[in-house]
Structures are given as C-alpha cells and as structure tokens.
Design a protein around this motif. Structure first.
Motif, short mmCIF file in Angstrom:
data_model
loop_
_atom_site.label_atom_id
_atom_site.label_comp_id
_atom_site.label_asym_id
_atom_site.label_seq_id
_atom_site.Cartn_x
_atom_site.Cartn_y
_atom_site.Cartn_z
N ILE A 258 0.68 -1.76 -0.24
CA ILE A 258 0.27 0.36 0.05
C ILE A 258 0.85 1.61 -0.14
O ILE A 258 0.61 2.18 -1.09
CB ILE A 258 -0.35 0.18 0.95
N ARG B 1 2.44 1.82 -3.37
CA ARG B 1 1.89 2.06 -4.07
C ARG B 1 1.31 3.82 -4.12
O ARG B 1 1.25 4.65 -5.49
CB ARG B 1 0.44 1.68 -4.38
N GLU B 2 0.53 4.29 -2.86
CA GLU B 2 0.34 5.05 -2.78
C GLU B 2 1.95 6.93 -3.20
O GLU B 2 1.43 7.58 -4.39
CB GLU B 2 0.27 5.61 -0.90
N ASP C 59 -4.79 9.90 -4.59
CA ASP C 59 -6.59 9.24 -4.07
C ASP C 59 -7.21 8.79 -5.81
O ASP C 59 -8.03 8.01 -5.91
CB ASP C 59 -7.30 10.05 -2.81
N LEU D 213 -6.16 5.87 -7.01
CA LEU D 213 -6.01 4.11 -6.23
C LEU D 213 -7.41 3.95 -5.89
O LEU D 213 -7.70 3.19 -5.69
CB LEU D 213 -5.76 4.66 -4.63
#
Length: 833
Positions: free
Chosen positions: A400, A403-404, A520, A523
């Motif tokens: 995570i 990925r962010e 975001d 995502l």
C-alpha cells in the motif's frame, strides 16, 4: 474584290490568302496551341518510379463527347485552323493553291491530339497525307499520325509505318528526333525495351531541345536499369547531370536519385558517396526536391545498418509534405517493415495504416500491405490488453505504501506540467499586454537613443543612465523581479511579476479536473475485489495465449511466441489454457532445435495429461497422422453435416462437448457459431441473436466473431413478428405436424403423400421434412399457388387417396412460413386463422 477571290488562281490572290492565313489566323492558332501545351505541362506530374513516357501528357479516363473540350486553348487553336481552311483555302478544280492550308490541317490535328480526341486528329493528319503530297510538312504529318495511332493502342501499326518512314526518308534534326522518340515509345508500350533503347539514343542525339535531350537520356537510363545494365544506366544518368542548368531541375535530381540507387555497396566508396548525397541535401537549389534526397540518404543509412539515422531521414522526407504519393507510401512502408522486423507490431500497424492511405486502392501492393496490416490488428489488440492488465495487476500487487508513493510521484509530475503550462500562458498574456501598451503609446515616449537631453555625449547603451533606467523598467514590467542566476526565466527560481506559485496553485485547485492531481483519484480506480482481479488475470492470460498462437502461426516468430507461452504458464492460467500452451511450446522447441526442452515438455504432457488428445498424438505420432478422425477439423466437418441434416439438438450437444474438449484451440469459435446456428433453428430468432451477441463479445477479434457481428447487423430487419396478408404472396404450403417421437409414422406418411401428389399433374408439388422445434417436426407440401388451394388441399387429390392422407393440416404462405420458423410463433398464427 475579285482579284483576292479564293477561286481566282492569281499571284495576288495566292499570296494574299497565304500571308493572311500564316500571319493572322495560323499565328494566333499556334499561340493558343502553345499556351494549351504549357498548361498541360504545368499540371502534369511525372512518375519517376516507372519508365517515363516520351511525351508529357496526362491521358484522361473520362469520355469526351463530340463538340466538347477540356481546354479552351485547344478549342481556340482548332477554331483558328478551321477558319484558315474555310476563309483562305483555295481548292480550285481539286488542287489546293494556298501553301499554308497544309499547316492549317497540321494545327487542326495537333489541337485535337492534345485535347485527346484522337480519331478526329487522325482524320486531320490523313487529310494532309492524302491531299497534300507535295507539302513540306508531309514527314511531320506522318510522325504525328503514328503518335495518334500509338495513343489509340495501334502500336504495331505505328512501328511499321515509322520504320518505313526512316528507311525511305533522310530525316534530320527535330524530325528525326520526333520519329525515333515516337518509335521508342511504341516499343516501350510493347515492352520491347532493347529496341526502345536503340531509338531513344538516336532521338537524344538528334534533338536540339535541351529539355527533350534531358528527358530522353533519363528514359534511356531507366531502360538500361530495367534490363539490369547498371553501368550503362549510370552513363545515361551522367549525361542528364552534365546538362545541369540547361534542363529543368527535376530531371537532374531524378538522375542523381536513380544513379544513387545503382550504388555498389560492396565495392563503392561509401564515404565519398555519402559526401555527394550531403552536398545535394545542402544545395539551396535542391530544396523543392528534399523529399527525394532525404529518402535516398535514408536508404543509404538503412543499407549500412545505421537504423537510427535511416529512421530520422525517412521522417524528414515525410515532413516535407511531398506530393509524390508513391514516395510517401514507400517511406511509411519501409518504416512499417522496420518496426515489424523488430517485433514492434503496434507501431508497425500505425505506419501500414498511413501506407495504405497513400496507395492506389485494390492494386496488388495495396492488397499485400492490407493483408499484412489485418494480421497485425489482432496482435495490436491483444498486446494492448496484456500491457494494460499487466500494469494494473503490478500496481495491485504493490504494498500500500509503495502504491501511494507511486501515484504521489505521478501526480507531482502532473502538477509540474500544469505549472509550466500556466507559466507559459501567463507569459504569453503579459507579452501580449505589453506589446499592446507599447503600440498605444503614441505620445513620443520610448527608449532614449543616442545622447541624453542633458548633453551626455556617449551613445553606448549602458553609459546612458536614462536608457538603463528605461530598460530596467521595461524588463520588470515584462518579467517581474528576477535574481541574477541560471534559469532565471523559470517561475520556481524567483518571484514573477505575473504568476506566483500561490497563484498557480490556486489555478490548479480551481481547475475542473483538479481531482487528477490527487493520488486518491487513481487509487480508487484500482480493482479491489478478488472477482475483478481474477477477471483481469483471465483477460491477460488469454491475451498471452492468443499472442503466442499468432506469433507462432502467422508470423513464425518462434522466440517471441515461446516467451508469451512461458510467461503465460508462470502466471497461474486457467486450466483450459495450460495443456494447449504446453503442446505449442513443445512444437516450438522442436522447430528451434531445443531437443532437451522439447523432451521435458513432452514427458510433462504424457505424465500429467495421459488421457488428452495431445498425449495420444505425442505417443503415437504416425498413427495420429494416418488416423485423423479425432482432429478438430474432422469433428467440425462431422458436426456440420449433422446441421445440414437438421439434427439440431445433436449439433448443440456435440458442440458443447467439443468446446470443452478443445478449450483454447482456434477451432472453438467455429463450434460456437455452429451451436448458435443450431440453437436458432430450434429456438428461434431471440435465442440466435443472444448466441451471436455472445460470440461477437467473446471472440471479437476472430473471423467468427466478426462474422457474428455482421450477422447481427444484417438480421435486425427480421425482428418484426407481423404476419403478411395472403394476397401479397404467390407461393403457399400445406403443413402437417408430427411429434418428435413419431419418426416412423412421419416416414411412412411421407412415402404415401409422395405417391399421392405424383397423380396431381396441374401442380408441380414436392415435399420436405423441416424441423420446427425440439419436440415438433413439419412435413411440408410445396408448390401451391393460392391460399384457397392450400386450405382445400384435400379436395385436389383423388377421392380414393383422401383416406390415405386423412390427417390435420394447415395452409400458409411462403412469407408467413418463414416468420413462424424464425420466431417459433406457430400458435399465434393458428389462432389468427
């Protein structure tokens, strides 16, 4: 008045009409003819990729009706020629006494010739030969007659007459050049190039016109090239080049290009040759021909394996916006072939698309490129699916935090780009405002020049305080406050007088697409459920499988195919893809001579899939070849025969079995289409359309998927279930219904019915058995001409036969019978009767 009469054969009369015709009518006529020829030359575009025609004239394909003309200059020339004959002809007792009338007929024939009215032109030239045997234009008329014969595709006649003319007459200079060049063209038309060379040589030496000399020598070089005599061709091209500025520049450049094509890459001096090409490129006079020069330099670099330089020059040639469609097509095709050979198929497909746009449709080269491009469509599609899904799955597999961070870096780049764009727009606006203000200042204020009003004698800019102050003020108005450092123009390096960082950030915040600057946003779009991720993996794996097959079967790219199959097997594919992938890998290993890998794969298939047809083939290769009954193709043919025999339910069941058995094989879409057809015959229009839609969706890039989509489009008109009135039809049927279980009874009844209708001589009747549904079959009588005859069928048979066929039936028109078979709405039809 009588002394100048056209019927008075006197010295004054002859000279009056001769002089008037020559210096008035014919003078204007020849001027109009010359203007028309110049306009033809201005619009004519030579195709240097083929042997040039001797004469620069574009033959129109459209038919010209009598009295019509496409060029007013030729019409005017013809009118002047006719006027000369009508007003100044002195035909007295069958003999012409005006020596200019033969010139008039020559002008008439030439005007018609260039206006492409060849039969009337031939008549005009024949008039000179038949009526003016003593004319000094007789040889010229003979040459023009044969030019016209050649345009009428009478090349053999033209050759025979011209050879006789050359044997009988001692032609000199331009007449000899015209005759021999026309003879050369006739031989070229008949593809007798050896003979053409002999006469084009004579023409090039005889002509006094430098333009013709350059053209004839160039054609001579092309003919030698066609005969693969490069040395002689180069000598001919050198003769063109030596004429230099005496000829149009396009001939010189074309000769340079053709000579470059003949360069000996094995024994020639490549450095010297490249220097020569570079000189051609840098010569300012050659700017209109850079498309051809760049192309030839690209060919040189490609031949010498300097791929990056070759690509650069092909693109430079394309950027010249060349009018030569063949050259443009060759540039695109060469680039497409380069990327194709380097397995960059998506890029190759784009170049082939551009190639096709610049080619003649339906020509052989066009069809070759089109076929190649169509083969690439599947590759491009599946490569796109594989690339996109791989990228998404790679992001999903990231931790995570990683990925962010990935999307944060990505959005930061987007913001930087947006800031630069905002900076650029603000700069443009400020410059525009400043220029507007400067333009509006008409009061005399402006930058001081020279000495100051106070009497400062210095004229150097920085020694004058007023000019320095003015320049500083101007700079701050335009750029704002900037520190003295590198890259001072960037907004991030200092305060700008027009776009601060806060202002840019505010602009970005207010942008309607500001969500794209947030990590975001991206995502949230990533798949999160196991079902979505599994679907992406299946799509990706199927794309790899299809790519492996395409590279193996269509392009013979075995290494690339092997990579796709091995990558697929490492990606946890569906069970249906594993076995065919391993078998294809085994075949590839055999082709590549990798015997160890082939043996390992073979034993893997035999050990883990002992009951599969692949294992059987591997264990019994000779028997598998001899006995091909279990092959997909053979089973498909057997199933298709069942479809023709109306065994629809059996076709559906067999197709289901084979679809599962051959899962992943290219034969599967064919069985799907076969199953859909049988399903439609049994269950009607809706079931058929649903099945076709599924095939079009699941196998979109296969031949069967495309066929399914075409069927969907063409069958839309059959969606209506409205029965047509009986009075619009001329063909009717009698239908007997049987249950599926009554096969024996149906067979016996058909035999009886056939014997009964044989006795009805005034109708041409026949019977057929048509499956209606899974449970119902029709016995149909064809050939009745009215609904009354169909409904009263029992009344038209003999009385003694009525009891033999005493069974319920109904009459129906051909059109309505088709509707009930398509939509399976028999009950609705019966209820409406």
């Amino acid at each position: 008045m009588t002394s100048c009469s056209r019927k008075n054969d006197s010295f004054i009369s002859r000279n009056f009409h001769a002089v008037t015709a020559e210096y008035n009518t014919l003078f204007n006529g020849y001027n109009a003819l010359e203007q028309g020829r110049n306009s033809l030359n201005a619009t004519y575009f030579d195709n240097y990729w083929a042997i040039l025609p001797v004469e620069r004239m574009q033959i129109r394909e459209e038919v010209i009706l009598p009295g019509q003309s496409k060029n007013s200059d030729f019409t005017k020339a013809e009118e002047k020629a006719v006027k000369a004959v009508q007003k100044h002809g002195m035909n007295i007792q069958g003999k012409e006494h005006n020596p200019q009338i033969d010139e008039a007929y020559l002008l008439l024939g030439q005007a018609r010739y260039f206006d492409q009215r060849f039969v009337p032109a031939l008549n005009a030239f024949n008039k000179i030969l038949s009526s003016y045997g003593d004319s000094d234009k007789i040889n010229t008329a003979k040459v023009w007659r044969e030019k016209t014969n050649m345009r009428l595709e009478n090349n053999e006649i033209a050759i025979e007459n011209l050879k006789r003319l050359l044997e009988q007459e001692d032609l000199q200079d331009q007449q000899l050049a015209d005759a021999t060049s026309t003879l050369a063209q006739a031989y070229i038309n008949l593809e007798q190039l050896d003979s053409a060379i002999v006469h084009i040589k004579t023409a090039s030496k005889a002509t006094k016109k430098n333009e013709e000399k350059g053209r004839f020598n160039f054609i001579k070089g092309q003919l030698y090239n066609a005969l693969e005599d490069k040395d002689s061709a180069n000598i001919a091209f050198d003769e063109v080049i030596d004429l230099n500025r005496k000829i149009p520049r396009q001939y010189l450049i074309a000769a340079e290009v053709e000579k470059s094509k003949n360069f000996d890459y094995e024994n020639g001096n490549k450095i010297e040759f490249l220097e020569h090409l570079t000189k051609l490129e840098e010569n300012r006079e050659n700017r209109p021909f850079l498309d051809k020069i760049y192309h030839q330099i690209a060919e040189f670099h490609l031949e010498n394996k300097f791929d990056s330089l070759a690509i650069a020059y092909y693109n430079k040639s394309l950027r010249t916006n060349s009018k030569d469609k063949i050259l443009v097509a060759k540039n695109y095709e060469t680039l497409g072939n380069y990327y194709f050979d380097n397995t960059e198929y998506k890029l190759a497909g784009a170049y082939y698309d551009s190639t096709l746009i610049n080619m003649v449709e339906n020509s052989k080269p066009y069809r070759v490129i089109k076929k190649k491009n169509e083969n690439l469509e599947d590759v491009i599609f599946y490569e796109g699916v594989a690339e996109a899904n791989d990228s998404i799955l790679k992001l999903v597999a990231m931790p995570i935090a990683e990925r962010e961070q990935y999307f944060k870096d990505y959005t930061d780049k987007l913001k930087a780009i947006a800031e630069e764009e905002q900076e650029r727009l603000e700069t443009q606006k400020r410059i525009k405002d400043f220029q507007q203000n400067t333009t509006n200042k008409k009061s005399g204020f402006g930058p001081p020049r020279g000495a100051s009003p106070a009497g400062n004698a210095s004229s150097f800019y920085f020694y004058n305080q007023e000019t320095v102050a003015y320049g500083k003020n101007q700079f701050e108005q335009l750029w704002g406050e900037r520190s003295n450092e590198d890259n001072w123009r960037w907004s991030s390096n200092g305060r700008s007088g027009f776009a601060s960082q806060d202002a840019i950030a505010s602009a970005i915040e207010n942008n309607s697409e500001n969500e794209k600057f947030s990590p975001d946003y991206y995502l949230k779009q990533l798949p999160s459920t196991d079902k979505d991720i599994d679907s992406l993996m299946k799509e990706r794996n199927y794309a790899y499988y299809q790519l492996g097959l395409i590279y193996k079967e269509k392009f013979k790219e075995y290494e690339l195919s092997k990579t796709k199959f091995t990558t697929l097997l490492k990606s946890a594919p569906e069970e249906r893809l594993i076995l065919p992938s391993k078998y294809n890998l085994y075949k590839i290993y055999e082709i590549l001579g990798q015997t160890n890998e082939a043996e390992i794969t073979k034993q893997d298939i035999i050990s883990n899939y002992p009951d599969s047809r692949y294992a059987f083939i591997l264990q019994n290769p000779n028997q598998a070849v001899a006995d091909n009954e279990g092959s997909p193709e053979n089973l498909y043919e057997q199933t298709y025969k069942k479809l023709e025999e109306q065994q629809y339910q059996s076709v559906i069941e067999d197709s289901d079995q084979y679809i599962n058995y051959f899962d992943g094989d290219p034969i599967v879409p064919k069985f799907e289409l076969l199953k859909a057809t049988a399903n439609g015959r049994l269950n009607g229009y809706t079931a058929y359309m649903d099945a076709l839609n599924q095939i079009a969706l699941d196998y979109a890039n296969t031949e069967e998927g495309i066929k399914a989509q075409n069927l969907i489009n063409s069958l839309q008109s059959l969606s209506k279930q409205i029965f047509v009135p009986n009075d619009v039809s001329k063909n009717f049927k009698v239908v007997y219904q049987f249950d599926k279980k009554q096969e024996v009874e149906l067979k016996e009844f058909k035999e009886t019915l056939d014997k009964v209708i044989e006795k009805i001589s005034y109708y041409d009747l026949s019977t057929s058995v048509d499956v209606y549904s899974k449970d119902k079959t029709f016995l149909v009588v064809h050939g009745i001409k009215s609904i009354d005859g169909a409904k009263g069928f029992a009344n038209i048979v003999e009385e003694k036969d009525k009891k033999k066929i005493d069974r319920p039936f109904f009459g129906i028109s051909q059109e309505n019978y088709q509707i009930i078979q398509i939509h399976k709405n028999l009950d609705t039809y019966i209820a409406n009767q």
